[in-house]
Design an enzyme around this catalytic site. Sequence first.
Site, PDB file in Angstrom:
ATOM      1  CE  LYS A 240      45.077  62.545  62.213  1.00 22.13           C
ATOM      2  NZ  LYS A 240      46.362  62.221  61.565  1.00 22.13           N
TER       3      LYS A 240
ATOM      4  NE  ARG B  96      48.586  65.973  51.794  1.00 24.01           N
ATOM      5  CZ  ARG B  96      49.514  65.033  51.938  1.00 24.01           C
ATOM      6  NH1 ARG B  96      49.961  64.363  50.872  1.00 24.01           N
ATOM      7  NH2 ARG B  96      50.018  64.756  53.113  1.00 24.01           N
TER       8      ARG B  96
HETATM    9  N1  BES Z   1      47.149  66.798  60.867  1.00 24.77           N
HETATM   10  C1  BES Z   1      47.927  65.723  60.365  1.00 24.77           C
HETATM   11  C2  BES Z   1      49.437  65.932  60.576  1.00 24.77           C
HETATM   12  C3  BES Z   1      49.904  66.019  61.985  1.00 24.77           C
HETATM   13  C4  BES Z   1      50.411  64.908  62.629  1.00 24.77           C
HETATM   14  C5  BES Z   1      49.908  67.209  62.650  1.00 24.77           C
HETATM   15  C6  BES Z   1      50.873  64.998  63.914  1.00 24.77           C
HETATM   16  C7  BES Z   1      50.364  67.318  63.941  1.00 24.77           C
HETATM   17  C8  BES Z   1      50.857  66.203  64.580  1.00 24.77           C
HETATM   18  C9  BES Z   1      47.663  65.537  58.883  1.00 24.77           C
HETATM   19  O1  BES Z   1      46.396  65.880  58.458  1.00 24.77           O
HETATM   20  C10 BES Z   1      47.845  64.079  58.595  1.00 24.77           C
HETATM   21  O2  BES Z   1      47.062  63.318  59.074  1.00 24.77           O
HETATM   22  N2  BES Z   1      48.873  63.755  57.839  1.00 24.77           N
HETATM   23  C11 BES Z   1      49.156  62.398  57.513  1.00 24.77           C
HETATM   24  C12 BES Z   1      49.411  62.334  56.031  1.00 24.77           C
HETATM   25  C13 BES Z   1      49.423  60.941  55.492  1.00 24.77           C
HETATM   26  C14 BES Z   1      48.023  60.356  55.535  1.00 24.77           C
HETATM   27  C15 BES Z   1      49.944  60.987  54.087  1.00 24.77           C
HETATM   28  C16 BES Z   1      50.390  61.994  58.301  1.00 24.77           C
HETATM   29  O3  BES Z   1      51.243  62.840  58.550  1.00 24.77           O
HETATM   30  O4  BES Z   1      50.451  60.862  58.710  1.00 24.77           O
HETATM   31 MN    MN Z   2      45.014  64.300  58.645  1.00 25.49          MN
END
Ligand code: BES
Ligand code: MN
Length: 483
Positions: free
Chosen positions: A260, A334
């Site tokens: 990230k 997931r």
């Molecule tokens: N933990 C994140 C989602 C999240 C984002 C939670 C902001 C709380 C605040 C999750 O694991 C994630 O990274 N999701 C990605 C999915 C994508 C790679 C398909 C996302 O939401 O960008």
């Molecule tokens: Mn994630």
Amino acid sequence: MEIEFIAAAAALQPKTAVAQVVFEGETPSGPFAQALAASRFTGAKGQTLDLIAPAGIDAARVVLVGAGKRDGFDLLGAEHVAANAYAALKSSGLEALRLELPTADAATAAHAALGLRLAAYRFDKYRTKEPADKKPSIVRAQIVATEPEAALAAFPPLAALADAVSFTRDLVSEPANVLYPAEFARRVKELESLGLEVEVLGEPEMAKLGMGSLLGVGQGSVRESQLVVIRWNGATDKQAAPVAFVGKGVCFDTGGISIKPAEGMEDMKWDMGGAGAVAGLMHVLAARKAKANVVGVLGLVENMPDANAQRPGDVVTSMSGQTIEVINTDAEGRLVLADAIWYTQDRFKPKFIVDLATLTGAIITALGNDYAGLFSNNDELAANLLDASAKEGEPLWRLPLPEQYNKQIDSMIADMKNTGSRAGSSITAALFIQKFVNNLPWAHLDIASTAWKKPSTVPTIPEGATGFGVRLLNRLVEEKYEA
Ligand code: BES
Ligand code: MN
Ligand code: ZN
């Protein structure tokens, strides 16, 4: 916060601030008339009017707190006025607050107490230098009730709820260097003192069960992944099928190799909010001795980049036997839920499964920070969740699970891949999870939008960890599954 229920006639204690709750359009005459005439206070929801040392009144300070129209005043309203009274007085320098409600039957008074407890929550264990005059001064409250004894009798289940929400908020607030999977499991293990049974599975046990999907996420971390199974058997028939709740517990989500951006990454310490809510739910069920059989399962991992981390393109085999091509290591929640859910249905044959997860950033884009996303394969379960959600003030909004979107997660080399396109990505995440649910009612709550609030928008939820989910699931169990 120490709370007492008292009769209206009880003498006013010294150094006590009085919070007088006022319905909209029913502002008091008498000693406050002059102050009211010089203000815009009408009694509308959320309004407060601070009167310091009012003439002719014993109290050191009086705050008028608006409750909105008498007609629409309900138990959540009682929580909110109490929370607003606390907010108006917490920095007053006074230590005690006396709350005077215009109608104060037992339930109203008890919910006002709940509102105070929730509003006074604070995570300050790492502040070593905060000056005393910056800390909230109010530490005691007296709530005026028509029947103080009945109010006191109505309070214990709500006090248990406040304790459980605080437990969840503490877990969610903890930084990831302190709260890693094994430490999370240890804190849940401590709940055995409430009568819960807690089992902790480590990596060798999970490997034996074939949980390649969950283990792949944690393989880049030096912290051992854990699966925590919490059981409460409070039903008269101990053999009756339980209801089950599964939580995503990513103690820190760097994204892994699909790392990230730096900005805001610190938020990913609360990527265990789903598991935190399930732990809090089990806490309240045990504390109030719920007459239901309930299982809580937490999938606890840390998602790190490392020489041993899983790579984009890796294929893992889940406990269900289904294979997954990991396109993006940041879509890890997931992968954790896939094995945790399969394990839960396989072992416990529950009546239903509800999973909670801070799963997608897209749910924030879709719903903003007041609503969590609800997905379900079962209209009755969805309706029960929506009903509980409205009653507890934890809003949900149902989204669809369109069969045709499954195409997005078809893989060329495995049974599925873990991400689709940007379009509808909260939905494809839910569809992915659904592939690990057999023929039983299931609901998925995407709480990425509600697990953490900054700024706060609800008086009973201070900025930061919300504890979202504990209240609504407690209500669901109480109303629908207790004999
Ligand atoms: N933990 C994140 C989602 C999240 C984002 C939670 C902001 C709380 C605040 C999750 O694991 C994630 O990274 N999701 C990605 C999915 C994508 C790679 C398909 C996302 O939401 O960008
Ligand atoms: Mn994630
Ligand atoms: Zn995550």
